[in-house]
Design an enzyme around this catalytic site. Structure first.
Site, short mmCIF file in Angstrom:
data_model
loop_
_atom_site.label_atom_id
_atom_site.label_comp_id
_atom_site.label_asym_id
_atom_site.label_seq_id
_atom_site.Cartn_x
_atom_site.Cartn_y
_atom_site.Cartn_z
N SER A 21 44.16 28.36 56.77
CA SER A 21 45.02 29.37 58.12
C SER A 21 43.15 29.03 59.18
O SER A 21 42.27 28.60 58.86
CB SER A 21 44.87 30.92 57.99
N CYS A 131 38.02 40.80 59.67
CA CYS A 131 38.09 41.41 61.03
C CYS A 131 37.97 42.98 61.58
O CYS A 131 37.79 43.67 60.03
CB CYS A 131 39.77 41.40 61.32
N ILE A 192 36.99 32.25 50.04
CA ILE A 192 36.30 33.21 50.85
C ILE A 192 36.18 32.46 52.26
O ILE A 192 36.81 31.35 52.41
CB ILE A 192 34.66 32.91 50.29
N THR A 194 34.38 32.94 55.79
CA THR A 194 33.64 31.97 56.64
C THR A 194 32.32 32.94 56.16
O THR A 194 32.99 34.14 56.75
CB THR A 194 33.69 31.28 58.11
#
Length: 305
Positions: A21, A131, A192, A194
């Site tokens: 993504s 997020c 993972i 970033t």
């Protein structure tokens, strides 16, 4: 003849390669370059409840063997994704796609997943918990086992499709978060995301990114990603989608030996648009070189003996 097929939560993929993504848009952008139906699947651009313009620029910075980004989840919002982006994708991609979902409150994740769950094209959800939790002091959902569990439970209540939770590496013990997601009903985990990084401009003596810090990705993080996939494979029973610094077919084999069932390719797509195509085409040759007949046989193979 080698067999590159793998199965992800009951859905068969012709190969384990999945563009990550944020590096492949909504797919149709790459369809003019090559037939994207050769991919196992792909994870489309991170989608939120409402439209987001993203962070101020500059939001990309180069670094040796990698890059930093602070794009800020720029996307048109879930309603426009359903009305405009998915129909364009359907015209060029005939396989189930992975819906990457982000949010800033538990309710955001649930709303967006519930909306997308009705779309026939979507095969899996990939829920990004890196997020900031606006109701929890700004800490990322993925840095707290309790918050990761809350998001997982909320999404599982409103979806009928497999849910993979995308884990942040910016934690002391990633296995603790993975176990919490599994206990809450996650069908799998992706890792993972970033690493947090920074670059400073020597001329201005200030951070290059307007947001000061950003996500570090690229070949330099592969050893960290492998280590975390290896650890999580030992900690949970659910499947793993491995990612982080993957840019060659050899990297894919290494990631699967660590414990990944499927493998995402991220930053490499931004450097070389044909990265995934090249990896898929090279995979059979690399399998033959290392005496691998069936990819499913090597998942977690590095843990044996």
């Amino acid at each position: 003849m080698v067999n590159t097929k793998v199965t992800l939560s009951g859905i068969e993929l012709s190969n384990p390669i999945i563009p990550a993504s944020g590096t492949f848009g909504f797919g149709y952008e790459f369809a003019s370059l090559y037939d994207i139906n050769m991919l196992g699947t792909f994870s489309f651009k991170g989608t939120t409840k409402d439209a987001r313009f993203g962070n101020p620029t500059p939001r990309i910075a180069e670094t040796p063997n990698g890059m930093l980004n602070s794009v800020g989840l720029q996307n048109p919002g879930v309603e426009k994704v359903i009305a405009e982006e998915l129909p364009k994708l359907k015209a060029v991609f005939n396989k189930p796609v992975m819906a990457n979902v982000s949010g800033f409150a538990v309710e955001d994740y649930a709303y967006t997943c519930e909306m997308l769950d009705k779309e026939e094209q979507i095969g899996w959800f990939e829920v990004n918990i890196s997020c900031p939790n606006v109701h929890g002091g700004g800490l990322a959902f993925g840095t707290s086992a309790k918050n990761a569990e809350a998001v997982t439970k909320a999404v599982k209540k409103v979806t009928s499709k497999p849910v993979y939770i995308k884990l942040s590496p910016n934690v002391t013990d990633i296995t603790e978060i993975a176990k919490a997601c599994e206990a809450a009903g996650a069908d799998g985990v992706s890792l993972i995301n970033t690493l947090l990084g920074m670059r400073i401009d020597l001329k201005t003596k200030k951070p290059i990114l307007a947001n000061k810090m950003g996500g570090f990705s690229g070949p330099a993080i592969l050893p960290v990603a492998l280590r975390m996939v290896y650890q999580v494979y030992d900690a949970v029973k659910i499947p793993i989608i491995g990612m982080g610094g993957v840019s060659t077919a050899e990297d894919v084999i290494e990631m699967m030996l660590a414990g990944a069932t499927a493998v995402q390719v991220g930053a490499a797509n931004l450097v070389e648009p044909f990265a995934c195509k090249n990896i898929i085409e090279n995979l059979p040759r690399v399998m033959e070189k290392y005496g691998i007949d069936n990819l499913t046989d090597i998942i977690g193979g590095a843990h044996n003996g």
